[in-house]
Design an enzyme around this catalytic site. Structure first.
Site, PDB file in Angstrom:
ATOM      1  N   HIS A 139      21.428 -27.190 -19.128  1.00  0.00           N
ATOM      2  CA  HIS A 139      20.405 -26.308 -19.703  1.00  0.00           C
ATOM      3  C   HIS A 139      20.853 -24.873 -19.476  1.00  0.00           C
ATOM      4  O   HIS A 139      21.340 -24.520 -18.400  1.00  0.00           O
ATOM      5  CB  HIS A 139      19.061 -26.575 -19.027  1.00  0.00           C
ATOM      6  N   CYS A 145      11.650 -26.713 -20.125  1.00  0.00           N
ATOM      7  CA  CYS A 145      13.107 -26.647 -20.333  1.00  0.00           C
ATOM      8  C   CYS A 145      13.801 -27.992 -20.139  1.00  0.00           C
ATOM      9  O   CYS A 145      14.932 -28.175 -20.589  1.00  0.00           O
ATOM     10  CB  CYS A 145      13.723 -25.610 -19.404  1.00  0.00           C
ATOM     11  N   ASN A 195      17.846 -18.210 -23.013  1.00  0.00           N
ATOM     12  CA  ASN A 195      17.240 -19.489 -22.623  1.00  0.00           C
ATOM     13  C   ASN A 195      16.319 -19.939 -23.758  1.00  0.00           C
ATOM     14  O   ASN A 195      15.263 -19.343 -23.987  1.00  0.00           O
ATOM     15  CB  ASN A 195      16.456 -19.292 -21.315  1.00  0.00           C
TER      16      ASN A 195
HETATM   17  N1  ACO Z   1      15.855  -5.201 -15.991  1.00  0.00           N
HETATM   18  C1  ACO Z   1      16.012  -4.407 -14.925  1.00  0.00           C
HETATM   19  N2  ACO Z   1      15.484  -4.673 -13.731  1.00  0.00           N
HETATM   20  C2  ACO Z   1      14.759  -5.798 -13.614  1.00  0.00           C
HETATM   21  C3  ACO Z   1      14.540  -6.676 -14.681  1.00  0.00           C
HETATM   22  C4  ACO Z   1      15.114  -6.334 -15.922  1.00  0.00           C
HETATM   23  N3  ACO Z   1      14.990  -7.108 -17.030  1.00  0.00           N
HETATM   24  N4  ACO Z   1      13.790  -7.713 -14.260  1.00  0.00           N
HETATM   25  C5  ACO Z   1      13.531  -7.500 -12.966  1.00  0.00           C
HETATM   26  N5  ACO Z   1      14.110  -6.339 -12.571  1.00  0.00           N
HETATM   27  C6  ACO Z   1      14.087  -5.714 -11.248  1.00  0.00           C
HETATM   28  C7  ACO Z   1      12.929  -6.155 -10.407  1.00  0.00           C
HETATM   29  O1  ACO Z   1      11.787  -5.386 -10.712  1.00  0.00           O
HETATM   30  C8  ACO Z   1      13.448  -5.899  -9.018  1.00  0.00           C
HETATM   31  O2  ACO Z   1      13.337  -4.537  -8.758  1.00  0.00           O
HETATM   32  P1  ACO Z   1      12.926  -4.016  -7.282  1.00  0.00           P
HETATM   33  O3  ACO Z   1      14.051  -4.488  -6.401  1.00  0.00           O
HETATM   34  O4  ACO Z   1      12.861  -2.523  -7.457  1.00  0.00           O
HETATM   35  O5  ACO Z   1      11.609  -4.666  -6.989  1.00  0.00           O
HETATM   36  C9  ACO Z   1      14.930  -6.217  -9.127  1.00  0.00           C
HETATM   37  O6  ACO Z   1      15.256  -6.153 -10.528  1.00  0.00           O
HETATM   38  C10 ACO Z   1      15.290  -7.594  -8.590  1.00  0.00           C
HETATM   39  O7  ACO Z   1      14.371  -8.544  -9.153  1.00  0.00           O
HETATM   40  P2  ACO Z   1      14.515 -10.070  -8.880  1.00  0.00           P
HETATM   41  O8  ACO Z   1      13.467 -10.791  -9.667  1.00  0.00           O
HETATM   42  O9  ACO Z   1      14.565 -10.325  -7.427  1.00  0.00           O
HETATM   43  O10 ACO Z   1      15.965 -10.330  -9.523  1.00  0.00           O
HETATM   44  P3  ACO Z   1      16.852 -11.623  -9.491  1.00  0.00           P
HETATM   45  O11 ACO Z   1      18.209 -11.299  -9.044  1.00  0.00           O
HETATM   46  O12 ACO Z   1      16.152 -12.790  -8.849  1.00  0.00           O
HETATM   47  O13 ACO Z   1      17.002 -11.946 -11.050  1.00  0.00           O
HETATM   48  C11 ACO Z   1      16.088 -13.494 -12.653  1.00  0.00           C
HETATM   49  C12 ACO Z   1      15.859 -12.236 -11.819  1.00  0.00           C
HETATM   50  C13 ACO Z   1      17.223 -13.203 -13.613  1.00  0.00           C
HETATM   51  C14 ACO Z   1      14.829 -13.806 -13.406  1.00  0.00           C
HETATM   52  C15 ACO Z   1      16.500 -14.652 -11.721  1.00  0.00           C
HETATM   53  O14 ACO Z   1      15.602 -14.750 -10.651  1.00  0.00           O
HETATM   54  C16 ACO Z   1      16.518 -15.961 -12.453  1.00  0.00           C
HETATM   55  O15 ACO Z   1      17.327 -16.194 -13.342  1.00  0.00           O
HETATM   56  N6  ACO Z   1      15.672 -16.915 -12.031  1.00  0.00           N
HETATM   57  C17 ACO Z   1      15.627 -18.242 -12.628  1.00  0.00           C
HETATM   58  C18 ACO Z   1      14.929 -18.122 -13.919  1.00  0.00           C
HETATM   59  C19 ACO Z   1      15.044 -19.351 -14.722  1.00  0.00           C
HETATM   60  O16 ACO Z   1      16.034 -20.039 -14.715  1.00  0.00           O
HETATM   61  N7  ACO Z   1      13.997 -19.603 -15.481  1.00  0.00           N
HETATM   62  C20 ACO Z   1      13.999 -20.599 -16.432  1.00  0.00           C
HETATM   63  C21 ACO Z   1      13.653 -21.923 -15.903  1.00  0.00           C
HETATM   64  S1  ACO Z   1      13.598 -22.907 -17.272  1.00  0.00           S
HETATM   65  C22 ACO Z   1      12.000 -23.082 -17.908  1.00  0.00           C
HETATM   66  O17 ACO Z   1      11.347 -24.043 -17.600  1.00  0.00           O
HETATM   67  C23 ACO Z   1      11.415 -22.095 -18.881  1.00  0.00           C
END
Ligand code: ACO
Length: 325
Positions: free
Chosen positions: A252, A115, A282
């Site tokens: 980004h 990214c 993204n």
């Molecule tokens: N829909 C519904 N529920 C979901 C989903 C979904 N799509 N995805 C995960 N959940 C659930 C999980 O299973 C978990 O359930 P549980 O509590 O029963 O175990 C709950 O939601 C919370 O999951 P978390 O992963 O802790 O959720 P979080 O608030 O951290 O959000 C997210 C997840 C959106 C991925 C966040 O962590 C994030 O944006 N992280 C950064 C990601 C990022 O920026 N990545 C790109 C980097 S750039 C690159 O190099 C590609």
């Protein structure tokens, strides 16, 4: 005394025709529009058509950037394409772009920093232009992340999309003053200790397969804001500019919460932040030039504006660039 600077002449972008909304996606994966919007700000992403490859998106974006700059493809002597989803393991997708544009002089290569790829590509091109290795370059970010997603993994498949964006950048003599146009500073960082937090579980030298994206989302989130703000502070220190001087912050586009938290920590006013993650998801290395294109077309970014770019991604890699448009 004048200095050589890499000045932006034009910008272009391309999105695949098909937009996939959250509600439609939630019919095939256990998720909901509400969850995706609340956690990420994403409402839809674009998905490349069958047979539509990263180079095709890149060629369309490059043509749009050349038209916007009003320059002929033959004047380009450097093409750097940031991508983690090339058409093939080799040759570089950049040479497909070069061939499609009818260019057979100069150099074209791909750059892979996930990214952060577009910021890395800009810094690389800036170095080559300022060293006199090239005169006018295409800097492209293009991705088809839909091809490396595990569409059964709701933690990742809802986050990413496909697209491409490009800038035409030219070496110009500038007065060496505060008002100079062009790239004023770039800062690149990486820390491979974090590589297992965001990676693809395949590759030519390991599994011999393409693999799928794997991510510890919460761990990435935890590091993102600190890394982003740190490397932006480096840009401020190097130039003497502050958050108040910035006209537009074009980060980004990974997650609206990361963008909001970073801007807040840096003291950048929300109305100066360009957000497209809601429409594009993204798109990895393509997200910054796609967002730039939106903000140029709608009249926000104008010549003379001070534009701050940043990215953070797999590796981890991260970086910033400050540009006088
Ligand atoms: N829909 C519904 N529920 C979901 C989903 C979904 N799509 N995805 C995960 N959940 C659930 C999980 O299973 C978990 O359930 P549980 O509590 O029963 O175990 C709950 O939601 C919370 O999951 P978390 O992963 O802790 O959720 P979080 O608030 O951290 O959000 C997210 C997840 C959106 C991925 C966040 O962590 C994030 O944006 N992280 C950064 C990601 C990022 O920026 N990545 C790109 C980097 S750039 C690159 O190099 C590609």
């Amino acid at each position: 005394m004048t200095v050589t600077r890499s000045v932006v002449l034009g910008c272009g972008a391309y999105l695949p025709e098909r937009a996939l909304g959250n509600a439609e996606l939630a019919r095939t994966v256990d998720s909901s529009d509400e969850w995706i919007v609340q956690r990420t700000g994403i409402r839809q992403r674009h998905i490349a058509a069958s047979g539509e490859m990263t180079s095709h998106l890149a060629i369309n974006a490059a043509r749009a950037a050349l038209a916007d700059a009003g320059v002929d493809a033959q004047s380009i002597d450097l093409i750097v394409l940031a991508t983690s989803t090339p058409d093939q393991t080799f040759p570089a997708s950049a040479v497909s772009v070069q061939a499609a544009l009818g260019i057979n002089h100069g150099a074209a290569f791909d750059l892979q920093a996930v990214c952060s790829g577009f910021v890395y590509a800009l810094a690389t091109v800036d170095g080559l232009l300022r060293a006199g290795n090239a005169k006018r370059a295409l800097v492209i970010g293009a991705e088809t992340f839909s091809r490396i997603l595990d569409w059964t993994d709701r933690g990742t498949c809802v986050l990413f999309g496909d697209g491409a964006g490009a800038l035409v950048v030219e070496a110009q003599q500038q007065p060496g003053a505060r008002e100079d146009r062009g790239l004023l500073t770039t800062h690149l960082r990486s820390d491979g200790r974090h590589k297992a937090k965001l990676y693809v579980d395949g590759g030519p030298s390991s599994t011999g397969t393409v693999g799928h994206l794997r991510m510890e989302g919460r761990a990435v989130f935890k590091h993102a804001v600190a890394m982003i703000t740190d490397v932006i502070e480096d840009a401020f220190k190097a130039t003497g500019y502050t958050a108040d001087d910035i006209d537009w912050f074009v980060p980004h586009q990974a997650n609206k919460r990361i963008i909001d938290d970073s801007a807040h920590k840096l003291g950048i006013a929300p109305e100066k932040v360009v957000v497209t993650v809601d429409r594009h998801g993204n798109t990895s290395a393509a997200s910054i030039p796609l967002a730039l294109d939106v903000a140029i077309r709608d009249g926000r970014i104008k010549p003379g504006d001070l534009v701050l770019l940043e990215a953070m991604g797999g590796g981890f890699t991260w970086g910033s660039a400050l540009v006088r448009w």
